[in-house]
Write a protein that holds these residues in place. Structure first.
Motif, PDB file in Angstrom:
ATOM      1  N   GLY A  59      -7.200   8.774 -10.650  1.00  0.00           N
ATOM      2  CA  GLY A  59      -8.042   7.601 -10.814  1.00  0.00           C
ATOM      3  C   GLY A  59      -7.243   6.313 -10.684  1.00  0.00           C
ATOM      4  O   GLY A  59      -6.018   6.307 -10.824  1.00  0.00           O
ATOM      5  N   VAL A  60      -7.940   5.233 -10.427  1.00  0.00           N
ATOM      6  CA  VAL A  60      -7.305   3.930 -10.220  1.00  0.00           C
ATOM      7  C   VAL A  60      -6.577   3.463 -11.481  1.00  0.00           C
ATOM      8  O   VAL A  60      -5.467   2.929 -11.391  1.00  0.00           O
ATOM      9  CB  VAL A  60      -8.345   2.888  -9.755  1.00  0.00           C
ATOM     10  N   VAL A  61      -7.165   3.665 -12.646  1.00  0.00           N
ATOM     11  CA  VAL A  61      -6.528   3.209 -13.886  1.00  0.00           C
ATOM     12  C   VAL A  61      -5.190   3.916 -14.093  1.00  0.00           C
ATOM     13  O   VAL A  61      -4.176   3.282 -14.399  1.00  0.00           O
ATOM     14  CB  VAL A  61      -7.465   3.412 -15.096  1.00  0.00           C
ATOM     15  N   GLU A  62      -5.170   5.236 -13.900  1.00  0.00           N
ATOM     16  CA  GLU A  62      -3.911   5.976 -14.057  1.00  0.00           C
ATOM     17  C   GLU A  62      -2.896   5.543 -13.011  1.00  0.00           C
ATOM     18  O   GLU A  62      -1.713   5.366 -13.311  1.00  0.00           O
ATOM     19  CB  GLU A  62      -4.159   7.481 -13.959  1.00  0.00           C
ATOM     20  N   GLY A  68       2.608   0.127 -12.433  1.00  0.00           N
ATOM     21  CA  GLY A  68       2.843  -1.117 -13.152  1.00  0.00           C
ATOM     22  C   GLY A  68       2.146  -2.314 -12.556  1.00  0.00           C
ATOM     23  O   GLY A  68       2.678  -3.425 -12.561  1.00  0.00           O
ATOM     24  N   ARG A  69       0.953  -2.081 -12.018  1.00  0.00           N
ATOM     25  CA  ARG A  69       0.173  -3.175 -11.444  1.00  0.00           C
ATOM     26  C   ARG A  69      -1.158  -3.276 -12.169  1.00  0.00           C
ATOM     27  O   ARG A  69      -1.613  -2.342 -12.814  1.00  0.00           O
ATOM     28  CB  ARG A  69      -0.099  -2.931  -9.954  1.00  0.00           C
ATOM     29  N   ASP A  70      -1.802  -4.406 -12.011  1.00  0.00           N
ATOM     30  CA  ASP A  70      -3.109  -4.652 -12.596  1.00  0.00           C
ATOM     31  C   ASP A  70      -4.153  -3.726 -11.954  1.00  0.00           C
ATOM     32  O   ASP A  70      -4.134  -3.496 -10.744  1.00  0.00           O
ATOM     33  CB  ASP A  70      -3.487  -6.119 -12.363  1.00  0.00           C
ATOM     34  N   TYR A  71      -5.070  -3.237 -12.780  1.00  0.00           N
ATOM     35  CA  TYR A  71      -6.125  -2.342 -12.324  1.00  0.00           C
ATOM     36  C   TYR A  71      -6.918  -2.925 -11.156  1.00  0.00           C
ATOM     37  O   TYR A  71      -7.212  -2.239 -10.182  1.00  0.00           O
ATOM     38  CB  TYR A  71      -7.056  -2.014 -13.497  1.00  0.00           C
ATOM     39  N   LEU A  94       0.816  -1.214   0.000  1.00  0.00           N
ATOM     40  CA  LEU A  94       0.000   0.000   0.000  1.00  0.00           C
ATOM     41  C   LEU A  94       0.851   1.267   0.000  1.00  0.00           C
ATOM     42  O   LEU A  94       0.384   2.329  -0.414  1.00  0.00           O
ATOM     43  CB  LEU A  94      -0.932   0.008   1.225  1.00  0.00           C
ATOM     44  N   PHE A  95       2.064   1.140   0.475  1.00  0.00           N
ATOM     45  CA  PHE A  95       2.950   2.292   0.634  1.00  0.00           C
ATOM     46  C   PHE A  95       3.127   3.111  -0.649  1.00  0.00           C
ATOM     47  O   PHE A  95       2.898   4.323  -0.640  1.00  0.00           O
ATOM     48  CB  PHE A  95       4.298   1.817   1.193  1.00  0.00           C
ATOM     49  N   PRO A  96       3.524   2.508  -1.780  1.00  0.00           N
ATOM     50  CA  PRO A  96       3.718   3.335  -2.981  1.00  0.00           C
ATOM     51  C   PRO A  96       2.424   3.961  -3.489  1.00  0.00           C
ATOM     52  O   PRO A  96       2.441   5.047  -4.069  1.00  0.00           O
ATOM     53  CB  PRO A  96       4.315   2.385  -4.012  1.00  0.00           C
ATOM     54  N   LEU A  97       1.302   3.319  -3.241  1.00  0.00           N
ATOM     55  CA  LEU A  97       0.021   3.889  -3.661  1.00  0.00           C
ATOM     56  C   LEU A  97      -0.325   5.109  -2.823  1.00  0.00           C
ATOM     57  O   LEU A  97      -0.763   6.136  -3.358  1.00  0.00           O
ATOM     58  CB  LEU A  97      -1.090   2.845  -3.554  1.00  0.00           C
TER      59      LEU A  97
END
Length: 137
Positions: free
Chosen positions: A36-39, A45-48, A22-25
């Protein structure tokens, strides 16, 4: 520099309790939000679907909040909360302490050379970015 173990060490140094995934997010939302989540998934570099679950976890912890985008009603954007900002401030302090410890033994000339080369690297990287008019120089 982006190894998960580094993130874990930084979280530990900051004295916070947060899953290292969760840290980098959290940091990304603080730096780039509203986003947004997609961006965000594209940037890390992770799956949506994975990022969506992780962002929901950050929201449940009260570290971020989500709301509809003014530009596109289909998009829910994440922004940092005061609680999340306090956490990223602790991380920034830890990052600074860790960096100072590394650079304490460096000569001033070496630090200046690193800064010069990083600026050159960033400039060349930006020149090669899609949509830019320049090339590597």
């Amino acid at each position: 520099m982006n190894r998960p173990q580094r993130d874990e060490g930084m979280v530990r140094e900051a004295g916070i309790s947060l899953d290292r995934a969760l840290f980098p997010l959290l940091v990304g939302i603080e730096r780039l939000g509203p986003i947004g989540v997609v961006e965000m998934a594209d940037r890390v570099g992770r799956d949506y679907t994975t990022v969506s679950r992780q962002v929901a976890k950050l929201e449940s912890l009260g570290l971020i909040e989500r709301h509809g985008s003014a530009a596109d009603r289909r998009v829910r954007e994440a922004t940092i909360t005061p609680k999340g900002k306090a956490m990223t401030d602790l991380v920034d302090g830890a990052r600074e302490r860790m960096g100072r410890a590394i650079f304490a033994s460096w000569d001033q000339r070496d630090i200046e050379e690193l800064v010069r080369l990083m600026r050159k690297f960033a400039d060349d990287l930006n020149a090669d970015a899609p949509g830019s008019s320049g090339g590597a120089g």
